[in-house]
Design a protein around this motif. Structure first.
Motif, PDB file in Angstrom:
ATOM      1  N   ARG A   2      -2.973   7.806  -5.260  1.00 55.37           N
ATOM      2  CA  ARG A   2      -1.760   8.228  -4.563  1.00 55.37           C
ATOM      3  C   ARG A   2      -0.606   8.384  -5.544  1.00 55.37           C
ATOM      4  O   ARG A   2      -0.659   7.849  -6.670  1.00 55.37           O
ATOM      5  CB  ARG A   2      -1.407   7.193  -3.493  1.00 55.37           C
ATOM      6  N   ALA A 288       5.083  16.589   2.011  1.00 60.12           N
ATOM      7  CA  ALA A 288       3.955  15.656   2.040  1.00 60.12           C
ATOM      8  C   ALA A 288       4.198  14.466   1.131  1.00 60.12           C
ATOM      9  O   ALA A 288       3.867  13.321   1.476  1.00 60.12           O
ATOM     10  CB  ALA A 288       2.675  16.376   1.634  1.00 60.12           C
ATOM     11  N   GLU A 291       6.655  12.137   2.817  1.00 62.43           N
ATOM     12  CA  GLU A 291       6.022  11.397   3.924  1.00 62.43           C
ATOM     13  C   GLU A 291       5.079  10.330   3.399  1.00 62.43           C
ATOM     14  O   GLU A 291       4.976   9.246   3.984  1.00 62.43           O
ATOM     15  CB  GLU A 291       5.285  12.392   4.826  1.00 62.43           C
ATOM     16  N   SER A 292       4.409  10.618   2.262  1.00 63.66           N
ATOM     17  CA  SER A 292       3.542   9.617   1.651  1.00 63.66           C
ATOM     18  C   SER A 292       4.340   8.406   1.205  1.00 63.66           C
ATOM     19  O   SER A 292       3.930   7.259   1.407  1.00 63.66           O
ATOM     20  CB  SER A 292       2.804  10.239   0.466  1.00 63.66           C
ATOM     21  N   SER A 295       5.625   6.258   4.130  1.00 69.56           N
ATOM     22  CA  SER A 295       4.598   5.541   4.873  1.00 69.56           C
ATOM     23  C   SER A 295       4.101   4.295   4.153  1.00 69.56           C
ATOM     24  O   SER A 295       3.329   3.518   4.694  1.00 69.56           O
ATOM     25  CB  SER A 295       3.399   6.472   5.148  1.00 69.56           C
ATOM     26  N   GLN A 296       4.514   4.106   2.903  1.00 72.95           N
ATOM     27  CA  GLN A 296       4.036   2.965   2.110  1.00 72.95           C
ATOM     28  C   GLN A 296       4.673   1.669   2.583  1.00 72.95           C
ATOM     29  O   GLN A 296       5.816   1.636   2.979  1.00 72.95           O
ATOM     30  CB  GLN A 296       4.349   3.194   0.619  1.00 72.95           C
TER      31      GLN A 296
END
Length: 296
Positions: A2, A288, A291-292, A295-296
């Motif tokens: 990631r 994206a 958003e990644s 979301s962590q």
């Protein structure tokens, strides 16, 4: 792997230091078994690194855990991998790489220790460090050497291995390393590696300099940075995260394009700008990434 904005180096023999990095907001912790660990402490560092991996897996699964083992020309690398290849290890930061050969050697060793630890083969990724003159010349081959390669970390620090190897005189502006930093980004992208990493800023108290360094590297295409002090994490996380205003604009752009597409058009006029699918692919990538991170 990631996207990782901040990768905090932690001497593996320093108990509790990894948890400090996590509390400061690091996306990843690098447990260092190499240069920051004195020779008499190597065995203790391995044992503590293994325990730290277990603890972070249990208490902070959102944090990526990496280990920098000792190089292949030492007596330590086998013992290092035996200790740390276990559930919870995300990858290895590979030191003293010269070409694809060292990457392949580490990959073969990893498969052996994954089998021993009952892990899925290929689950532990590698990030070769470009800190030798030969590795900088061979960075394209290194990036494409093996499917385990998740990124490259290019070193650009003052008075470190890379400055001695290349012979440059360090400046805060970084023009002396611009060529090879750019080359490393291209090598990553050409190999399909989306998240090149740079390191590192050594001026601990100069946070303005740190921000300029990070912003310059972000503009080159780097998406994260190796750090040596927890006080740098907040700044680096901020710099390598997409600007909320940019994300909001890109969301509107995507919506405008999709509306035009629904009407049979291949392009749209968005806030006075002509946009087509190429622009929208870029916009979707940034959204994206944002958003990644959120979301962590």
């Amino acid at each position: 792997m990631r996207p990782l904005r901040s990768l905090q180096f932690v001497p593996a023999h320093r108990e509790g230091w990894a948890q400090k990095a996590v509390r400061a907001g690091a996306d990843a912790v690098i447990l260092d078994l190499e240069d920051s660990v004195p020779e008499p402490s190597k065995a203790d560092a391995r044992a503590l690194a293994a325990a730290t991996i277990d603890t972070l897996r249990r208490e902070h699964p959102e944090v990526t855990v990496l280990v920098r083992p000792n190089p292949l020309d030492t007596d330590h690398f086998g013992k290092d991998l035996h200790a740390v290849v276990r559930a919870g290890l995300g990858g290895l930061l590979l030191p003293k790489i010269y070409g694809a050969r060292e990457v392949l050697d580490f990959a073969a060793l990893l498969e052996h220790f994954e089998i021993e630890a009952a892990l899925v083969r290929g689950s532990v990724e590698v990030i070769p460090t470009l800190e030798t003159a030969k590795s900088l010349v061979n960075c394209e081959a290194i990036a494409a050497a093996h499917p385990r390669v998740a990124s490259l970390m290019v070193a650009a620090a003052r008075d470190a291995d890379v400055s001695r190897e290349v012979g440059f005189e360090w400046t805060a502006e970084g023009l002396e390393t611009l060529h090879y930093r750019s080359k490393a980004v291209l090598a990553c992208r050409a190999a399909g590696l989306a998240h090149p990493i740079v390191g590192l800023w050594q001026e601990i108290s100069d946070l303005d300099g740190l921000r300029r360094f990070a912003e310059g590297n972000r503009r080159l295409g780097f998406t994260g940075q190796v750090l040596i002090h927890p006080s740098h994490i907040e700044t680096v996380n901020d710099v390598y995260a997409p600007d909320p205003k940019v994300v909001d604009r890109f969301r509107r752009m995507i919506e405008a394009f999709e509306q035009a597409q629904a009407q049979g058009q291949a392009a749209a006029l968005f806030e006075g700008e002509h946009v087509d699918i190429a622009h929208v692919k870029t916009a979707r990538g940034v959204v994206a990434l944002a958003e990644s991170i959120s979301s962590q």
